[in-house]
Design a protein around this motif. Structure first.
Motif, short mmCIF file in Angstrom:
data_model
loop_
_atom_site.label_atom_id
_atom_site.label_comp_id
_atom_site.label_asym_id
_atom_site.label_seq_id
_atom_site.Cartn_x
_atom_site.Cartn_y
_atom_site.Cartn_z
N MET A 39 0.84 -1.19 0.00
CA MET A 39 0.00 0.00 0.00
C MET A 39 0.88 1.25 0.00
SD MET A 39 -3.16 -1.04 0.03
CE MET A 39 -4.06 0.37 0.64
N LEU A 40 0.37 2.31 -0.56
CA LEU A 40 1.11 3.56 -0.61
C LEU A 40 0.83 4.38 0.64
CD1 LEU A 40 0.49 4.65 -4.32
CD2 LEU A 40 2.48 3.45 -3.39
N THR A 41 1.85 5.09 1.07
CA THR A 41 1.64 6.05 2.15
C THR A 41 0.95 7.29 1.59
OG1 THR A 41 3.78 7.11 1.80
CG2 THR A 41 3.73 5.20 3.29
N LEU A 42 0.51 8.16 2.47
CA LEU A 42 -0.16 9.38 2.02
C LEU A 42 0.77 10.23 1.15
CD1 LEU A 42 -2.51 11.35 2.01
CD2 LEU A 42 -1.68 12.27 4.19
N ASP A 43 2.05 10.36 1.57
CA ASP A 43 2.99 11.17 0.81
C ASP A 43 3.24 10.57 -0.57
OD1 ASP A 43 3.19 12.90 2.90
OD2 ASP A 43 4.98 11.94 3.77
N GLU A 44 3.38 9.23 -0.63
CA GLU A 44 3.60 8.58 -1.92
C GLU A 44 2.40 8.75 -2.83
OE1 GLU A 44 6.56 4.88 -0.67
OE2 GLU A 44 4.39 4.66 -0.50
N GLU A 45 1.22 8.60 -2.27
CA GLU A 45 0.00 8.74 -3.06
C GLU A 45 -0.12 10.16 -3.62
OE1 GLU A 45 -4.53 8.97 -1.72
OE2 GLU A 45 -3.76 6.91 -1.61
N GLN A 46 0.17 11.15 -2.78
CA GLN A 46 0.10 12.54 -3.23
C GLN A 46 1.13 12.80 -4.33
OE1 GLN A 46 -1.82 15.32 -1.90
NE2 GLN A 46 -3.11 13.73 -1.02
N ARG A 47 2.34 12.26 -4.16
CA ARG A 47 3.41 12.50 -5.13
C ARG A 47 3.07 11.87 -6.48
NH1 ARG A 47 7.07 10.18 -2.71
NH2 ARG A 47 7.58 8.35 -3.97
N PHE A 48 2.61 10.61 -6.46
CA PHE A 48 2.28 9.94 -7.71
C PHE A 48 1.08 10.60 -8.39
CE2 PHE A 48 4.22 5.91 -5.79
CZ PHE A 48 5.43 6.14 -6.42
N ALA A 49 0.11 11.04 -7.62
CA ALA A 49 -1.08 11.68 -8.20
C ALA A 49 -0.70 12.99 -8.89
CB ALA A 49 -2.12 11.92 -7.12
N ARG A 50 0.22 13.74 -8.30
CA ARG A 50 0.64 15.00 -8.92
C ARG A 50 1.48 14.74 -10.18
NH1 ARG A 50 0.60 16.53 -3.40
NH2 ARG A 50 -0.78 18.33 -3.06
N LEU A 52 1.07 12.28 -12.19
CA LEU A 52 0.13 11.90 -13.23
C LEU A 52 -0.61 13.11 -13.76
CD1 LEU A 52 -1.49 9.86 -14.92
CD2 LEU A 52 -2.98 9.52 -12.92
N ARG A 53 -1.06 13.97 -12.86
CA ARG A 53 -1.87 15.12 -13.28
C ARG A 53 -1.03 16.16 -14.02
NH1 ARG A 53 -4.76 18.91 -8.86
NH2 ARG A 53 -2.56 19.33 -8.49
N GLU A 54 0.18 16.40 -13.56
CA GLU A 54 0.99 17.48 -14.13
C GLU A 54 1.85 17.01 -15.31
OE1 GLU A 54 3.20 18.95 -10.84
OE2 GLU A 54 1.42 19.61 -9.71
N ASP A 55 2.38 15.78 -15.23
CA ASP A 55 3.31 15.31 -16.25
C ASP A 55 2.78 14.13 -17.04
OD1 ASP A 55 5.11 17.19 -15.19
OD2 ASP A 55 5.86 15.74 -13.72
N ASN A 56 1.54 13.69 -16.76
CA ASN A 56 0.96 12.52 -17.43
C ASN A 56 1.90 11.31 -17.31
OD1 ASN A 56 -1.13 11.23 -18.80
ND2 ASN A 56 -0.19 11.57 -20.79
N ASN A 57 2.45 11.11 -16.12
CA ASN A 57 3.38 10.03 -15.85
C ASN A 57 2.62 8.72 -15.70
OD1 ASN A 57 5.24 8.19 -14.67
ND2 ASN A 57 6.45 9.92 -13.88
N LEU A 58 2.74 7.84 -16.71
CA LEU A 58 1.99 6.59 -16.68
C LEU A 58 2.54 5.62 -15.63
CD1 LEU A 58 1.35 5.95 -20.48
CD2 LEU A 58 -0.11 7.09 -18.79
N GLU A 59 3.82 5.71 -15.32
CA GLU A 59 4.37 4.84 -14.28
C GLU A 59 3.77 5.20 -12.93
OE1 GLU A 59 8.67 3.61 -12.28
OE2 GLU A 59 8.60 4.61 -14.23
N ALA A 60 3.57 6.49 -12.70
CA ALA A 60 2.93 6.92 -11.46
C ALA A 60 1.49 6.43 -11.40
CB ALA A 60 2.98 8.45 -11.35
N ALA A 61 0.80 6.48 -12.55
CA ALA A 61 -0.57 5.96 -12.60
C ALA A 61 -0.58 4.47 -12.28
CB ALA A 61 -1.18 6.22 -13.97
N GLY A 62 0.43 3.73 -12.81
CA GLY A 62 0.52 2.31 -12.53
C GLY A 62 0.70 2.03 -11.05
#
Length: 311
Positions: A39-50, A52-62
């Motif tokens: 499971m992701l921590t809150l900080d990891e979840e926030q970082r990956f979500a940003r 994806l939203r800002e850079d369209n990072n598909l690895e973060a979406a994964g």
């Protein structure tokens, strides 16, 4: 760190997050692997979500999707009672999860797990409604709500019954009123949905049995050829020929031939019998019955030719 340790560390944390998911075809292995994903921590979840939203990072979406696959598995188990494959329910739930990840806003102050539950359930609901029966049982929002609440409430009534073994599957008047009041719908709507859910699909035209004989189905007594488009057109054409067509064809005959045809074929007595006979007409015109028959045959040929032209 030795070379062997480095290889082991790389294998445990692959560059491609989707490599952690086992091959398709083994549902138990998939569920086991999904439950083992971290499971992701809150900080990891926030970082990956940003990312994806800002850079369209598909690895973060994964990463976001993988960490919530166990949520889809858990929610899909709640809908196993509808008789649909568990793997299909998980697949539809994963579609809802991916839609939630794409729309997730990390600045709203909620965790992805709370946001994704709505999307996961919405996709599973839509799949069940489309595949539970050949004919969709719920179309309006109220019907959809009633469909998914009716079964769970019936289970609650069964659990509250003193003797669950003798519990009637058919809703009682008290249970119908309780459901209607709790769901804020009319009792007639509860009764209609209960009827829809209790009925099953029936083939209109069943396949032949093993012994080669045709099975009896509703198509045998539900079909009405009178409203088949081709039959309707043919019936209208016959009616037109029988009225306007014959009237037009009679105009092509001379007076004597027209009267012979009318008396022989068009005039019907009150008792249902035909008109004048050949001998009756022969006596009236002072000729032989054979002569009347010849005139009749010639008139019929002329009328047939006129009807063909009219049609």
């Amino acid at each position: 760190m030795t070379l062997s340790e480095a290889r082991t560390s790389t294998a445990l944390t692959p560059a491609n997050p989707w490599a952690m998911v086992p091959p398709l075809g083994n549902l138990d292995a998939y569920i086991t692997a999904a439950n083992r994903l971290p499971m992701l921590t809150l900080d990891e979840e926030q970082r990956f979500a940003r990312q994806l939203r800002e850079d369209n990072n598909l690895e973060a979406a994964g990463r976001l999707v993988l960490s919530h696959l166990r949520l889809v598995v858990s929610i899909s188990r709640q809908y196993l009672g509808y008789g649909l494959p568990h793997g299909d329910l998980i697949q539809e739930g994963n579609i809802g999860l991916m839609k939630a990840v794409r729309r997730f806003d990390p600045d709203q102050g909620v965790r992805l797990v709370s946001y994704a539950m709505h999307w996961i359930k919405a996709e599973i609901h839509e799949y069940i409604l489309k595949n539970w029966r050949m004919v969709k049982v719920a179309t309006t929002k109220a019907q959809r709500k009633l469909f998914f609440n009716l079964r769970s409430m019936k289970q609650e009534f069964k659990a509250e019954a003193e003797n669950a073994e003798t519990y009637r599957e058919t809703l009682s008047e008290h249970e119908i009123d309780a459901m209607a009041e709790q769901l804020k719908v009319k009792r007639e709507e509860v009764m209609e949905m209960e009827t829809r859910m209790s009925g099953g699909d029936v083939l209109l035209d069943p396949a032949p049995s093993d012994d080669g004989e045709q099975s009896f189905g509703p198509i045998s007594y539900l079909s009405d050829a009178a409203y088949e488009p081709t039959r309707v057109i043919e019936s209208r054409q016959r009616d037109t020929l029988a009225t306007q067509g014959i009237a037009t064809a009679l105009q092509e005959l001379d007076e004597r031939s027209r009267r012979i045809v009318e008396e022989r074929w068009l005039n019907v007595n009150d008792d249902g019998s035909g008109g004048m006979t050949l001998h009756d007409l022969a006596a009236e015109y002072g000729v032989s019955a054979e002569r009347i028959r010849q005139i009749e045959v010639a008139a019929m040929k002329k009328m047939k030719k006129a009807l063909v032209q009219y049609a």
